[in-house]
Design a protein around this motif. Structure first.
Motif, PDB file in Angstrom:
ATOM      1  N   ALA A 322      -9.398  52.905  14.829  1.00 62.14           N
ATOM      2  CA  ALA A 322      -9.652  51.514  15.206  1.00 62.14           C
ATOM      3  C   ALA A 322      -9.065  51.229  16.582  1.00 62.14           C
ATOM      4  O   ALA A 322      -8.018  51.770  16.952  1.00 62.14           O
ATOM      5  CB  ALA A 322      -9.049  50.571  14.169  1.00 62.14           C
ATOM      6  N   GLY A 323      -9.733  50.403  17.358  1.00 56.53           N
ATOM      7  CA  GLY A 323      -9.223  50.029  18.670  1.00 56.53           C
ATOM      8  C   GLY A 323      -9.099  51.214  19.592  1.00 56.53           C
ATOM      9  O   GLY A 323     -10.005  52.045  19.718  1.00 56.53           O
ATOM     10  N   VAL A 324      -7.929  51.322  20.246  1.00 54.08           N
ATOM     11  CA  VAL A 324      -7.722  52.393  21.235  1.00 54.08           C
ATOM     12  C   VAL A 324      -7.673  53.763  20.584  1.00 54.08           C
ATOM     13  O   VAL A 324      -7.797  54.781  21.267  1.00 54.08           O
ATOM     14  CB  VAL A 324      -6.437  52.141  22.052  1.00 54.08           C
ATOM     15  N   GLY A 325      -7.470  53.819  19.261  1.00 57.53           N
ATOM     16  CA  GLY A 325      -7.441  55.117  18.588  1.00 57.53           C
ATOM     17  C   GLY A 325      -8.740  55.869  18.693  1.00 57.53           C
ATOM     18  O   GLY A 325      -8.760  57.107  18.614  1.00 57.53           O
ATOM     19  N   GLY A 326      -9.860  55.140  18.892  1.00 57.24           N
ATOM     20  CA  GLY A 326     -11.144  55.819  19.048  1.00 57.24           C
ATOM     21  C   GLY A 326     -11.168  56.740  20.241  1.00 57.24           C
ATOM     22  O   GLY A 326     -11.802  57.812  20.214  1.00 57.24           O
ATOM     23  N   GLY A 327     -10.451  56.376  21.305  1.00 57.09           N
ATOM     24  CA  GLY A 327     -10.383  57.243  22.474  1.00 57.09           C
ATOM     25  C   GLY A 327      -9.652  58.535  22.188  1.00 57.09           C
ATOM     26  O   GLY A 327     -10.019  59.598  22.724  1.00 57.09           O
ATOM     27  N   VAL A 328      -8.623  58.472  21.345  1.00 55.96           N
ATOM     28  CA  VAL A 328      -7.891  59.685  20.963  1.00 55.96           C
ATOM     29  C   VAL A 328      -8.781  60.589  20.119  1.00 55.96           C
ATOM     30  O   VAL A 328      -8.812  61.810  20.320  1.00 55.96           O
ATOM     31  CB  VAL A 328      -6.609  59.310  20.188  1.00 55.96           C
ATOM     32  N   VAL A 329      -9.534  60.000  19.192  1.00 51.65           N
ATOM     33  CA  VAL A 329     -10.458  60.788  18.372  1.00 51.65           C
ATOM     34  C   VAL A 329     -11.476  61.498  19.253  1.00 51.65           C
ATOM     35  O   VAL A 329     -11.720  62.716  19.104  1.00 51.65           O
ATOM     36  CB  VAL A 329     -11.169  59.876  17.349  1.00 51.65           C
ATOM     37  N   ASP A 330     -12.097  60.770  20.177  1.00 55.22           N
ATOM     38  CA  ASP A 330     -13.124  61.358  21.045  1.00 55.22           C
ATOM     39  C   ASP A 330     -12.549  62.487  21.887  1.00 55.22           C
ATOM     40  O   ASP A 330     -13.175  63.552  22.035  1.00 55.22           O
ATOM     41  CB  ASP A 330     -13.719  60.285  21.955  1.00 55.22           C
ATOM     42  N   ARG A 331     -11.369  62.282  22.436  1.00 53.28           N
ATOM     43  CA  ARG A 331     -10.770  63.306  23.291  1.00 53.28           C
ATOM     44  C   ARG A 331     -10.421  64.557  22.494  1.00 53.28           C
ATOM     45  O   ARG A 331     -10.667  65.687  22.958  1.00 53.28           O
ATOM     46  CB  ARG A 331      -9.507  62.737  23.957  1.00 53.28           C
ATOM     47  N   LEU A 332      -9.878  64.403  21.302  1.00 50.94           N
ATOM     48  CA  LEU A 332      -9.535  65.564  20.481  1.00 50.94           C
ATOM     49  C   LEU A 332     -10.783  66.348  20.084  1.00 50.94           C
ATOM     50  O   LEU A 332     -10.765  67.584  20.052  1.00 50.94           O
ATOM     51  CB  LEU A 332      -8.766  65.118  19.236  1.00 50.94           C
ATOM     52  N   ARG A 333     -11.870  65.652  19.803  1.00 53.17           N
ATOM     53  CA  ARG A 333     -13.107  66.344  19.466  1.00 53.17           C
ATOM     54  C   ARG A 333     -13.654  67.100  20.657  1.00 53.17           C
ATOM     55  O   ARG A 333     -14.178  68.218  20.517  1.00 53.17           O
ATOM     56  CB  ARG A 333     -14.124  65.336  18.939  1.00 53.17           C
ATOM     57  N   MET A 334     -13.521  66.526  21.849  1.00 52.85           N
ATOM     58  CA  MET A 334     -13.938  67.230  23.065  1.00 52.85           C
ATOM     59  C   MET A 334     -13.121  68.499  23.272  1.00 52.85           C
ATOM     60  O   MET A 334     -13.612  69.484  23.822  1.00 52.85           O
ATOM     61  CB  MET A 334     -13.794  66.312  24.279  1.00 52.85           C
ATOM     62  N   MET A 335     -11.890  68.490  22.786  1.00 51.96           N
ATOM     63  CA  MET A 335     -11.003  69.653  22.926  1.00 51.96           C
ATOM     64  C   MET A 335     -11.235  70.671  21.812  1.00 51.96           C
ATOM     65  O   MET A 335     -10.560  71.704  21.766  1.00 51.96           O
ATOM     66  CB  MET A 335      -9.541  69.192  22.922  1.00 51.96           C
ATOM     67  N   GLY A 336     -12.151  70.371  20.888  1.00 48.73           N
ATOM     68  CA  GLY A 336     -12.515  71.335  19.863  1.00 48.73           C
ATOM     69  C   GLY A 336     -11.799  71.187  18.545  1.00 48.73           C
ATOM     70  O   GLY A 336     -11.930  72.044  17.662  1.00 48.73           O
ATOM     71  N   HIS A 337     -11.068  70.101  18.352  1.00 46.48           N
ATOM     72  CA  HIS A 337     -10.348  69.898  17.088  1.00 46.48           C
ATOM     73  C   HIS A 337     -11.228  69.164  16.083  1.00 46.48           C
ATOM     74  O   HIS A 337     -12.030  68.304  16.450  1.00 46.48           O
ATOM     75  CB  HIS A 337      -9.067  69.093  17.333  1.00 46.48           C
ATOM     76  N   VAL A 338     -11.048  69.520  14.812  1.00 46.76           N
ATOM     77  CA  VAL A 338     -11.741  68.819  13.743  1.00 46.76           C
ATOM     78  C   VAL A 338     -10.867  67.635  13.334  1.00 46.76           C
ATOM     79  O   VAL A 338      -9.782  67.813  12.783  1.00 46.76           O
ATOM     80  CB  VAL A 338     -11.997  69.739  12.543  1.00 46.76           C
ATOM     81  N   VAL A 339     -11.357  66.439  13.628  1.00 46.56           N
ATOM     82  CA  VAL A 339     -10.559  65.229  13.443  1.00 46.56           C
ATOM     83  C   VAL A 339     -11.334  64.249  12.570  1.00 46.56           C
ATOM     84  O   VAL A 339     -12.548  64.073  12.738  1.00 46.56           O
ATOM     85  CB  VAL A 339     -10.239  64.573  14.803  1.00 46.56           C
ATOM     86  N   PHE A 340     -10.640  63.607  11.654  1.00 42.69           N
ATOM     87  CA  PHE A 340     -11.231  62.567  10.821  1.00 42.69           C
ATOM     88  C   PHE A 340     -10.888  61.199  11.415  1.00 42.69           C
ATOM     89  O   PHE A 340      -9.716  60.878  11.593  1.00 42.69           O
ATOM     90  CB  PHE A 340     -10.725  62.671   9.384  1.00 42.69           C
ATOM     91  N   ASP A 341     -11.907  60.440  11.715  1.00 42.76           N
ATOM     92  CA  ASP A 341     -11.751  59.086  12.261  1.00 42.76           C
ATOM     93  C   ASP A 341     -11.605  58.120  11.084  1.00 42.76           C
ATOM     94  O   ASP A 341     -12.550  57.900  10.322  1.00 42.76           O
ATOM     95  CB  ASP A 341     -12.986  58.744  13.104  1.00 42.76           C
ATOM     96  N   VAL A 342     -10.432  57.556  10.925  1.00 47.37           N
ATOM     97  CA  VAL A 342     -10.148  56.681   9.788  1.00 47.37           C
ATOM     98  C   VAL A 342     -10.217  55.225  10.240  1.00 47.37           C
ATOM     99  O   VAL A 342      -9.530  54.831  11.190  1.00 47.37           O
ATOM    100  CB  VAL A 342      -8.759  56.977   9.188  1.00 47.37           C
ATOM    101  N   GLN A 343     -11.003  54.442   9.570  1.00 49.20           N
ATOM    102  CA  GLN A 343     -11.104  53.008   9.835  1.00 49.20           C
ATOM    103  C   GLN A 343     -10.336  52.266   8.734  1.00 49.20           C
ATOM    104  O   GLN A 343     -10.813  52.136   7.614  1.00 49.20           O
ATOM    105  CB  GLN A 343     -12.563  52.573   9.872  1.00 49.20           C
ATOM    106  N   ALA A 344      -9.155  51.798   9.080  1.00 54.47           N
ATOM    107  CA  ALA A 344      -8.282  51.196   8.069  1.00 54.47           C
ATOM    108  C   ALA A 344      -8.907  49.972   7.423  1.00 54.47           C
ATOM    109  O   ALA A 344      -8.638  49.660   6.262  1.00 54.47           O
ATOM    110  CB  ALA A 344      -6.934  50.834   8.685  1.00 54.47           C
TER     111      ALA A 344
END
Length: 454
Positions: A322-344
């Motif tokens: 949520a909020g600015v956390g979406g940018g962290v999710v996008d960046r980690l995925r670009m780096m090749g990590h499998v990340v779960f985007d959680v919407q509280a």
């Protein structure tokens, strides 16, 4: 605060005509004899103080008389002092009679009933206020203030109104109250314990010597144990009725032996506001690691999450998207990590029980703390996590589903955003298969096991 200005001429000694005194000619004796438990408070040298006292300990009488004495002995021009209760009516009911009674021997004192104000010679003034009308305090200067039951007030009163009012004259502040769970009073007390500029006093009934032992024994028979612990023994750990995670669960998890069972998962709570913290947390059935970040942007946060992921190799990474956390999710995925985007704020898996995903995550986490979770000491920020876990309250929505207290509502109670608690809760966003369960599943026919585990 330093004690009363010893170099200043005593106002009471200078009054004319002088009142007959018991100590020396020209001095007024106020009708107040401090209880032994409060004598160190009156002799304190610190500017700020927090008194956590049991009911009927006499903290109001002690602090009102402290205001009177310091007003009388203050050498600054036209000093101003305030006693603040949560409501104006409470201030009148609690402290007004005491203020009038104990200033009565001072000749020349003037009582203003409508403003709950006492004026003393030398333009000295002590006035009662209610926190329900903070505008009456804006723009004032203060030489000293007593804040009664701050847990029932908004911290903004201190931060935006009272603290600036004390600044130019170096005024003092005293906070008094009885515990009622984790709130602003708790936060103040914890801060004061670690700061030499603050005086602290904890006065439980069992040690104060104020109530008779027979009365204390009778109270334990008539009151619920949690209320005795809170109201009479000054325990911040007594569970509040609406507290979502009781302190006993956190204490038990802290004493539980560490275990390597369960999947290793990482939770990342990304700061949304300037005073919030970004948190990276790793756990299996035992809390393994926490890292707290402040003042960094989303790209830096993502880089540090990637760094921690390389070290800990979690089976899953859950990020508050949520909020600015979406940018962290996008960046980690670009780096090749499998990340779960959680919407509280999204839908819970058990939607019939929980109002949203955040409530569900905290609910599953609470079960984990109860059943098998371990929070060993020695982990950085572990005590801060313990405070976060017991901080939120809960309620039910119109559909009877559990709803966790919002962060903004917690801040209104004087508590910080539970960022470490949210990071741990994120690790329960979805069930994750542990390596052992994956191995069992790959070796043969179905067996009696749950292939997914939180």
């Amino acid at each position: 605060m330093p004690g009363p200005d010893a170099s200043a001429p005593s106002l009471l000694a200078a009054l004319s005509p002088p009142i007959k005194a018991t100590a020396s000619e020209g001095l007024v004796t106020l009708p107040y004899a401090p209880r032994p438990a409060f004598q160190p408070f009156h002799a304190r040298g610190q500017r700020f103080a927090v008194l956590v006292c049991h009911r009927r300990a006499g903290k109001t009488v002690a602090t009102v008389n402290d205001l009177i004495r310091r007003a009388v002995e203050c050498s600054r021009p036209a000093p101003r002092y305030a006693y603040i209760a949560p409501l104006f009516r409470q201030a009148k009911d609690i402290a007004w009679d005491y203020l009038k009674r104990y200033t009565a021997p001072i000749p020349g004192r003037v009582v203003n009933e409508s403003e709950l104000r006492v004026d003393l010679p030398g333009e000295r003034r002590i006035r009662l206020y209610g926190a329900d009308n903070p505008d009456t305090l804006r723009g004032l200067y203060l030489d000293g203030v007593v804040v009664d039951e701050p847990a029932q007030m908004k911290p903004a009163l201190w931060q935006e109104v009272l603290r600036p009012a004390l600044a130019d004259r170096g005024g003092f502040a005293v906070f008094i109250g009885t515990p009622k769970g984790r709130n602003w009073l708790y936060d103040l007390y914890r801060r004061a314990e670690k700061d030499e500029a603050w005086y602290t006093l904890t006065l439980p009934a069992s040690r104060s010597g104020i109530l008779r032992p027979a009365e204390i024994a009778a109270l334990t028979q008539d009151m619920a144990p949690a209320l005795v612990a809170q109201e009479m023994e000054c325990s911040f750990e007594a569970p509040d009725r609406m507290q979502f995670i009781p302190p006993a669960l956190v204490t038990a998890a802290g004493e539980r032996p560490a275990s390597r069972g369960g999947a290793r998962v990482m939770g990342v709570d990304v700061a949304r506001f300037g005073d919030d913290r970004s948190v990276i947390l790793v756990r299996n059935d035992t809390l393994e690691h926490m890292r707290v970040l402040r003042g960094i942007d989303t790209m830096q946060t993502a880089a540090l999450v990637a760094e921690e992921a390389e070290i800990w190799r979690p089976q899953a990474i859950f990020v508050d998207g949520a909020g600015v956390g979406g940018g962290v999710v996008d960046r980690l995925r670009m780096m090749g990590h499998v990340v779960f985007d959680v919407q509280a704020g999204g839908k819970a898996n058990a939607g019939e029980r929980y109002a949203n995903k955040r409530a569900e995550m905290w609910g599953v986490m609470r079960d984990w703390l109860r059943d098998r979770g371990a929070l060993p000491t020695g982990i950085d920020h572990r005590d801060e996590l313990a405070d976060d876990l017991v901080a939120p309250q809960y309620k039910y929505d119109a559909g009877g589903r559990l709803l966790l207290e919002a962060k903004d509502d917690m801040k209104a109670r004087g508590l910080p955003s539970p960022d470490l608690g949210d990071a741990l809760a994120l690790t329960f966003a979805e069930p994750v298969a542990s390596p052992e369960l994956r191995r069992i599943a790959s070796e043969g026919p179905a067996q009696d096991y749950d292939p997914l585990d939180y």
